[in-house]
Write an enzyme that holds these catalytic residues in place. Structure first.
Site, PDB file in Angstrom:
ATOM      1  N   HIS A   1       0.827  -1.210   0.000  1.00  0.00           N
ATOM      2  CA  HIS A   1       0.000   0.000   0.000  1.00  0.00           C
ATOM      3  C   HIS A   1       0.864   1.264   0.000  1.00  0.00           C
ATOM      4  O   HIS A   1       0.371   2.343   0.293  1.00  0.00           O
ATOM      5  CB  HIS A   1      -0.949   0.009   1.208  1.00  0.00           C
ATOM      6  CG  HIS A   1      -1.677  -1.284   1.406  1.00  0.00           C
ATOM      7  ND1 HIS A   1      -1.188  -2.282   2.221  1.00  0.00           N
ATOM      8  CD2 HIS A   1      -2.810  -1.760   0.853  1.00  0.00           C
ATOM      9  CE1 HIS A   1      -2.014  -3.333   2.170  1.00  0.00           C
ATOM     10  NE2 HIS A   1      -2.995  -3.039   1.348  1.00  0.00           N
TER      11      HIS A   1
HETATM   12  S1  FES Z   1       1.788  -0.567   3.280  1.00  0.00           S
HETATM   13 FE1  FES Z   1       0.170  -1.931   3.725  1.00  0.00          FE
HETATM   14  S2  FES Z   1       1.199  -3.701   4.427  1.00  0.00           S
HETATM   15 FE2  FES Z   1       2.810  -2.310   4.020  1.00  0.00          FE
END
Ligand code: FES
Length: 183
Positions: free
Chosen positions: A148
């Site tokens: 993410h």
């Molecule tokens: S940014 Fe979501 S698990 Fe690493």
């Protein structure tokens, strides 16, 4: 006391099961894969009472300036990076008050060149990239979690993206200049 499960540098070296574990954990950062694989690794863990005592001794003598290795401790990847002077300077020139999870670099290391931390993203548990030479290291030169988009700096502190906390530091101690005991 368990010996290190894999301590080969992430660059060079012959292909082996150890390499598979090292490169495998780095590669797990691909979206979805890490989350799918961790339960499998967890199922291989020993019983809780064994885990409670488990420690890993790692020979870091072959890890050169700028290199990193990944070892497994209690079923989790532990990142060990031999930081360059530039890495250390970047980590120490940050205004800690501006950090999401304020910690000085000095609070996070025992010996300035050696950053040792658990390589599991504090957002949803993917394994950040940045251990291998060709890996993306994010906007702050440390690690990048592609799941993410979390960026960690050269002290493993969260700087950008959804992760709430810095990468955690495991208990460890230097037994001598080239041996570190994790756990
Ligand atoms: S940014 Fe979501 S698990 Fe690493």
């Amino acid at each position: 006391m368990a010996e290190a499960e894999n301590t080969a540098p992430t660059t060079g070296g012959e292909s082996s099961r150890r390499d598979f574990l090292i490169y495998g954990t780095s590669a797990l950062a691909a979206v979805g894969t890490a989350l799918a694989v961790w339960p499998f690794i967890s199922s291989m863990n020993p019983a809780a009472d064994t885990l409670a005592l488990a420690s890993t001794e790692v020979d870091i003598s072959a890890v050169e300036d700028g290199q990193a290795i990944t070892v497994v401790w209690r079923g989790k990847p532990v990142f060990i990076r031999h930081r360059t002077e530039e890495n250390i300077e970047a980590a120490r020139s940050v205004d800690v008050a501006e950090l999401r999870d304020p910690q000085t670099d000095e609070d996070r290391v025992k010996e300035a060149p050696w950053l040792i931390m658990i390589g599991v993203c504090t957002h949803l548990g993917c394994i950040p990239l940045g251990q291998k030479d060709g890996d993306p290291k994010g906007d702050f030169g440390g690690w990048f979690c592609p799941c993410h988009g979390s960026h960690y700096d050269t002290s493993g502190r969260i700087r950008k993206g959804p992760a709430p906390l810095n990468l955690p530091i495991p208990p460890y101690a230097f037994l001598d200049d080239t041996t570190v005991k994790i756990g």
